[in-house]
Design a protein around this motif. Structure first.
Motif, PDB file in Angstrom:
ATOM      1  N   ALA A  52       0.875  -1.177   0.000  1.00 38.17           N
ATOM      2  CA  ALA A  52       0.000   0.000   0.000  1.00 38.17           C
ATOM      3  C   ALA A  52       0.909   1.223   0.000  1.00 38.17           C
ATOM      4  N   THR A  53       0.345   2.375  -0.264  1.00 39.45           N
ATOM      5  CA  THR A  53       1.129   3.588  -0.093  1.00 39.45           C
ATOM      6  C   THR A  53       0.996   4.003   1.371  1.00 39.45           C
ATOM      7  N   LEU A  54       2.039   4.585   1.895  1.00 35.61           N
ATOM      8  CA  LEU A  54       2.048   4.947   3.308  1.00 35.61           C
ATOM      9  C   LEU A  54       0.946   5.954   3.641  1.00 35.61           C
ATOM     10  N   ASP A  55       0.536   6.742   2.641  1.00 35.61           N
ATOM     11  CA  ASP A  55      -0.535   7.716   2.870  1.00 35.61           C
ATOM     12  C   ASP A  55      -1.929   7.096   2.783  1.00 35.61           C
ATOM     13  N   GLY A  56      -1.998   5.807   2.421  1.00 37.42           N
ATOM     14  CA  GLY A  56      -3.284   5.107   2.391  1.00 37.42           C
ATOM     15  C   GLY A  56      -4.137   5.379   1.162  1.00 37.42           C
ATOM     16  N   ASP A  57      -3.580   5.975   0.124  1.00 38.64           N
ATOM     17  CA  ASP A  57      -4.326   6.285  -1.097  1.00 38.64           C
ATOM     18  C   ASP A  57      -4.697   4.988  -1.819  1.00 38.64           C
ATOM     19  N   GLU A  58      -5.964   4.599  -1.734  1.00 42.02           N
ATOM     20  CA  GLU A  58      -6.407   3.336  -2.312  1.00 42.02           C
ATOM     21  C   GLU A  58      -6.400   3.350  -3.837  1.00 42.02           C
ATOM     22  N   THR A  59      -6.495   4.520  -4.446  1.00 39.57           N
ATOM     23  CA  THR A  59      -6.393   4.617  -5.907  1.00 39.57           C
ATOM     24  C   THR A  59      -5.012   4.148  -6.349  1.00 39.57           C
ATOM     25  N   LYS A  60      -3.991   4.535  -5.590  1.00 36.78           N
ATOM     26  CA  LYS A  60      -2.625   4.109  -5.902  1.00 36.78           C
ATOM     27  C   LYS A  60      -2.454   2.612  -5.658  1.00 36.78           C
ATOM     28  N   SER A  61      -3.094   2.091  -4.626  1.00 41.10           N
ATOM     29  CA  SER A  61      -3.038   0.643  -4.379  1.00 41.10           C
ATOM     30  C   SER A  61      -3.659  -0.116  -5.544  1.00 41.10           C
ATOM     31  N   ASP A  62      -4.757   0.401  -6.057  1.00 40.26           N
ATOM     32  CA  ASP A  62      -5.401  -0.225  -7.217  1.00 40.26           C
ATOM     33  C   ASP A  62      -4.491  -0.185  -8.435  1.00 40.26           C
ATOM     34  N   LEU A  63      -3.776   0.910  -8.605  1.00 38.93           N
ATOM     35  CA  LEU A  63      -2.847   1.046  -9.728  1.00 38.93           C
ATOM     36  C   LEU A  63      -1.696   0.040  -9.600  1.00 38.93           C
ATOM     37  N   ILE A  64      -1.187  -0.130  -8.396  1.00 40.67           N
ATOM     38  CA  ILE A  64      -0.136  -1.134  -8.159  1.00 40.67           C
ATOM     39  C   ILE A  64      -0.673  -2.511  -8.519  1.00 40.67           C
ATOM     40  N   ASP A  65      -1.854  -2.836  -8.019  1.00 43.37           N
ATOM     41  CA  ASP A  65      -2.449  -4.147  -8.261  1.00 43.37           C
ATOM     42  C   ASP A  65      -2.658  -4.391  -9.755  1.00 43.37           C
ATOM     43  N   GLY A  66      -3.159  -3.384 -10.450  1.00 41.18           N
ATOM     44  CA  GLY A  66      -3.424  -3.531 -11.879  1.00 41.18           C
ATOM     45  C   GLY A  66      -2.165  -3.604 -12.726  1.00 41.18           C
ATOM     46  N   SER A  67      -1.098  -2.990 -12.281  1.00 36.90           N
ATOM     47  CA  SER A  67       0.131  -2.916 -13.075  1.00 36.90           C
ATOM     48  C   SER A  67       1.108  -4.059 -12.820  1.00 36.90           C
ATOM     49  N   ILE A  68       1.309  -4.404 -11.557  1.00 38.13           N
ATOM     50  CA  ILE A  68       2.293  -5.449 -11.230  1.00 38.13           C
ATOM     51  C   ILE A  68       1.683  -6.508 -10.320  1.00 38.13           C
ATOM     52  N   GLY A  69       0.367  -6.636 -10.397  1.00 34.51           N
ATOM     53  CA  GLY A  69      -0.343  -7.603  -9.564  1.00 34.51           C
ATOM     54  C   GLY A  69      -0.404  -8.990 -10.185  1.00 34.51           C
ATOM     55  N   GLU A  70      -1.199  -9.825  -9.568  1.00 27.60           N
ATOM     56  CA  GLU A  70      -1.345 -11.210 -10.010  1.00 27.60           C
ATOM     57  C   GLU A  70      -1.788 -11.264 -11.471  1.00 27.60           C
ATOM     58  N   ASP A  71      -1.146 -12.150 -12.228  1.00 29.95           N
ATOM     59  CA  ASP A  71      -1.423 -12.389 -13.650  1.00 29.95           C
ATOM     60  C   ASP A  71      -1.034 -11.221 -14.556  1.00 29.95           C
ATOM     61  N   SER A  72      -0.316 -10.246 -14.038  1.00 28.55           N
ATOM     62  CA  SER A  72       0.178  -9.143 -14.867  1.00 28.55           C
ATOM     63  C   SER A  72       1.388  -9.615 -15.675  1.00 28.55           C
ATOM     64  N   GLN A  73       1.791  -8.795 -16.620  1.00 27.36           N
ATOM     65  CA  GLN A  73       3.010  -9.078 -17.385  1.00 27.36           C
ATOM     66  C   GLN A  73       4.215  -9.163 -16.444  1.00 27.36           C
ATOM     67  N   PHE A  74       4.246  -8.303 -15.434  1.00 33.39           N
ATOM     68  CA  PHE A  74       5.312  -8.320 -14.432  1.00 33.39           C
ATOM     69  C   PHE A  74       5.363  -9.685 -13.746  1.00 33.39           C
ATOM     70  N   HIS A  75       4.214 -10.175 -13.320  1.00 26.29           N
ATOM     71  CA  HIS A  75       4.122 -11.474 -12.652  1.00 26.29           C
ATOM     72  C   HIS A  75       4.612 -12.587 -13.583  1.00 26.29           C
ATOM     73  N   GLU A  76       4.162 -12.556 -14.808  1.00 29.37           N
ATOM     74  CA  GLU A  76       4.573 -13.587 -15.767  1.00 29.37           C
ATOM     75  C   GLU A  76       6.073 -13.536 -16.027  1.00 29.37           C
TER      76      GLU A  76
END
Length: 177
Positions: A52-76
């Motif tokens: 998570a971001t230390l400031d608790g911004d859930e929009t940023k958490s969603d961006l992390i999840d969508g970009s380097i989360g499970e089944d992402s190109q990063f994960h693969e």
């Protein structure tokens, strides 16, 4: 997961959300305190880190999840991923922010990870109460990395109902034997 992999995740996440201060709240947060050579296998078997971001911004958490989360190109590509989470994901002992362990190196820049102090992490895992959480906690206790008296104090600082507290206390008593 290895520390080097967590550092890679932190670097990637910080670049994605354009913030340097990231919070690691899951089991892999212990990699800030000990590297994988010191940790039992049950403590580092996960291929994901809860970020998570230390400031608790859930929009940023969603961006992390969508970009380097499970089944992402990063994960693969790398075999690991970051699960973007909310600060509400974990129940933590009071005062946890004052005990965060900083993970910062050339491999994390421009980011740095603020990782749960291991006793706080284990207390949180005991609240979650899944089999894998108890296995994680027991492995750290068995390895002598978690002190039961410190853990008991942290459990006393949790905001949980009496039934959950009793389950955790029973588990702690079992570990003392």
């Amino acid at each position: 997961m290895r520390r080097e992999q967590l550092e890679h995740l932190l670097r990637a996440a910080s670049q994605i959300v354009k913030t340097s201060e990231l919070l690691v709240i899951g089991s892999q947060s212990v990699l800030a305190t000990w590297n994988e050579r010191r940790l039992p296998a049950a403590a580092i078997r996960s291929m994901e880190a809860d970020v998570a971001t230390l400031d608790g911004d859930e929009t940023k958490s969603d961006l992390i999840d969508g970009s380097i989360g499970e089944d992402s190109q990063f994960h693969e590509t790398y075999g690991i991923y970051a699960q973007g989470v909310s600060l509400k994901t974990a129940v933590l002992p009071s005062g946890w922010r004052d005990r965060l362990v900083v993970l910062e190196s050339e491999r994390t820049r421009p980011g740095r990870g603020f990782c749960l102090e291991p006793h706080d992490c284990v207390a949180s895992k005991l609240v979650a109460g899944r089999t894998k959480d108890y296995e994680f906690a027991a492995a750290l206790v068995s390895a002598g990395l978690i002190k039961l008296d410190v853990l008991a104090r942290r459990v006393g600082q949790l905001d949980v109902d009496s039934a959950r507290r009793e389950l955790i206390t029973t588990w702690l008593e079992g570990q003392r034997r």
